[in-house]
Design an enzyme around this catalytic site. Sequence first.
Site, PDB file in Angstrom:
ATOM      1  N   HIS A 145     -47.480  38.479 -56.895  1.00 42.84           N
ATOM      2  CA  HIS A 145     -46.772  37.122 -57.342  1.00 42.84           C
ATOM      3  C   HIS A 145     -48.101  36.181 -57.066  1.00 42.84           C
ATOM      4  O   HIS A 145     -47.716  34.716 -56.892  1.00 42.84           O
ATOM      5  CB  HIS A 145     -45.959  36.642 -56.282  1.00 42.84           C
ATOM      6  CG  HIS A 145     -44.604  37.410 -56.359  1.00 42.84           C
ATOM      7  ND1 HIS A 145     -43.186  37.234 -55.644  1.00 42.84           N
ATOM      8  CD2 HIS A 145     -44.227  38.335 -57.417  1.00 42.84           C
ATOM      9  CE1 HIS A 145     -42.382  38.192 -56.143  1.00 42.84           C
ATOM     10  NE2 HIS A 145     -42.677  38.723 -57.195  1.00 42.84           N
ATOM     11  N   CYS A 152     -55.801  26.060 -65.321  1.00 44.24           N
ATOM     12  CA  CYS A 152     -55.011  25.120 -65.773  1.00 44.24           C
ATOM     13  C   CYS A 152     -53.782  25.708 -66.450  1.00 44.24           C
ATOM     14  O   CYS A 152     -53.816  26.799 -67.086  1.00 44.24           O
ATOM     15  CB  CYS A 152     -56.118  24.774 -66.757  1.00 44.24           C
ATOM     16  SG  CYS A 152     -55.435  23.738 -68.000  1.00 44.24           S
TER      17      CYS A 152
HETATM   18  N1  APR Z   1     -39.989  40.571 -39.510  1.00 46.01           N
HETATM   19  C1  APR Z   1     -39.561  41.036 -40.582  1.00 46.01           C
HETATM   20  N2  APR Z   1     -38.818  40.517 -41.432  1.00 46.01           N
HETATM   21  C2  APR Z   1     -38.426  39.241 -41.394  1.00 46.01           C
HETATM   22  C3  APR Z   1     -38.840  38.630 -40.247  1.00 46.01           C
HETATM   23  C4  APR Z   1     -39.940  39.273 -39.388  1.00 46.01           C
HETATM   24  N3  APR Z   1     -40.184  38.691 -38.269  1.00 46.01           N
HETATM   25  N4  APR Z   1     -38.224  37.329 -40.185  1.00 46.01           N
HETATM   26  C5  APR Z   1     -37.595  37.294 -41.304  1.00 46.01           C
HETATM   27  N5  APR Z   1     -37.463  38.305 -42.020  1.00 46.01           N
HETATM   28  C6  APR Z   1     -36.833  38.959 -43.370  1.00 46.01           C
HETATM   29  C7  APR Z   1     -35.566  38.242 -43.550  1.00 46.01           C
HETATM   30  O1  APR Z   1     -34.390  38.800 -42.876  1.00 46.01           O
HETATM   31  C8  APR Z   1     -35.516  38.284 -44.911  1.00 46.01           C
HETATM   32  O2  APR Z   1     -35.079  39.455 -45.335  1.00 46.01           O
HETATM   33  O3  APR Z   1     -37.826  38.364 -44.368  1.00 46.01           O
HETATM   34  C9  APR Z   1     -36.989  38.349 -45.528  1.00 46.01           C
HETATM   35  C10 APR Z   1     -37.565  37.034 -46.230  1.00 46.01           C
HETATM   36  O4  APR Z   1     -36.973  36.953 -47.489  1.00 46.01           O
HETATM   37  P1  APR Z   1     -37.254  35.842 -48.653  1.00 46.01           P
HETATM   38  O5  APR Z   1     -37.502  34.633 -47.973  1.00 46.01           O
HETATM   39  O6  APR Z   1     -36.239  35.882 -49.502  1.00 46.01           O
HETATM   40  O7  APR Z   1     -38.510  36.329 -48.980  1.00 46.01           O
HETATM   41  P2  APR Z   1     -39.220  37.443 -50.141  1.00 46.01           P
HETATM   42  O8  APR Z   1     -38.250  38.651 -50.060  1.00 46.01           O
HETATM   43  O9  APR Z   1     -40.770  37.600 -49.768  1.00 46.01           O
HETATM   44  O10 APR Z   1     -38.736  36.702 -51.552  1.00 46.01           O
HETATM   45  C11 APR Z   1     -39.190  37.092 -52.410  1.00 46.01           C
HETATM   46  O11 APR Z   1     -38.880  35.062 -53.947  1.00 46.01           O
HETATM   47  O12 APR Z   1     -39.104  32.904 -53.962  1.00 46.01           O
HETATM   48  C12 APR Z   1     -39.705  34.026 -54.449  1.00 46.01           C
HETATM   49  O13 APR Z   1     -41.767  34.380 -55.152  1.00 46.01           O
HETATM   50  C13 APR Z   1     -41.178  34.252 -53.887  1.00 46.01           C
HETATM   51  O14 APR Z   1     -42.491  36.281 -53.375  1.00 46.01           O
HETATM   52  C14 APR Z   1     -40.996  35.619 -53.127  1.00 46.01           C
HETATM   53  C15 APR Z   1     -40.015  36.152 -53.447  1.00 46.01           C
END
Ligand code: APR
Length: 248
Positions: free
Chosen positions: A118, A126
């Site tokens: 990502h 740009c």
């Molecule tokens: N350890 C492990 N997991 C955790 C912790 C922790 N300390 N704290 C929170 N989590 C988990 C949450 O339960 C959740 O399932 O991390 C996850 C975060 O999920 P998202 O916020 O959806 O993040 P992500 O999966 O990386 O999102 C994917 O979405 O917005 C886009 O491009 C962006 O790369 C990102 C993609």
Amino acid sequence: MTVPDALRATVSRIRRVVVLTGAGISAESGVPTFRGEQGLWKQFRPEELANVDAFLSNPSLVWEWYAYRRKLLSDAQPNAGHRALVQMERLVEDFVLVTQNVDGLHQVAGSTKVLEIHGNIRRNHCQHCRRPAQVDLLQSEGPPKCDYCGGLVRPSVVWFGEPLPMEAFGEGDRAARRCDLFIAVGTSGVVYPAASLPLTAKNAGAYFLEINPESTDLSRYADGALRASASDGLTEVVTAIASGRNSP
Ligand code: APR
């Protein structure tokens, strides 16, 4: 919280590991995740800002959001979860780390084989001519103009609706097809094609382990889960792999 027995039983034979990380692994470094309440900035959800239409219709707003996120990152340090993956890279013969994170903390921790599918929030290019641009990362008032063509400079991250870097994703996909163990850690598993990687690995015969304190959209496909933080869960797995290496 312990490594599932079925995984522990085979750990000495594991040679190829792929890890997919998401925002949860950086949560313990103070970087907010995307979904849930902590992902909101002002009244906006990430999906509303992380797309090219939002940038073109309100470049200052989107740029300000990235300046805010870069500010949060400027003090962030890798945590024990990032460091456990550095150890895993050293222990495992064929190790590939695929990250959805744009914060660069895996590299700061010392991981060398990182596929950033990502992009990276510390870089810019740009929007018009795609040339890389050097800018003050914390500048919050509107995107600068490209030195070459005058186009708008944007963060080098993949926005919703944009293609992933083909080479990095292809490499991650190939690694998923050949691995013995696939670990998804700290990701909600709702963003594709990243979320397809564990399924690809499982279909090709890998053991799929999820590390996440909460269950996710991927949980139903997992062969085992550690309902733990990324730092605790990954430390457990590294300890198990290391003990598998030492046993006769
Ligand atoms: N350890 C492990 N997991 C955790 C912790 C922790 N300390 N704290 C929170 N989590 C988990 C949450 O339960 C959740 O399932 O991390 C996850 C975060 O999920 P998202 O916020 O959806 O993040 P992500 O999966 O990386 O999102 C994917 O979405 O917005 C886009 O491009 C962006 O790369 C990102 C993609």
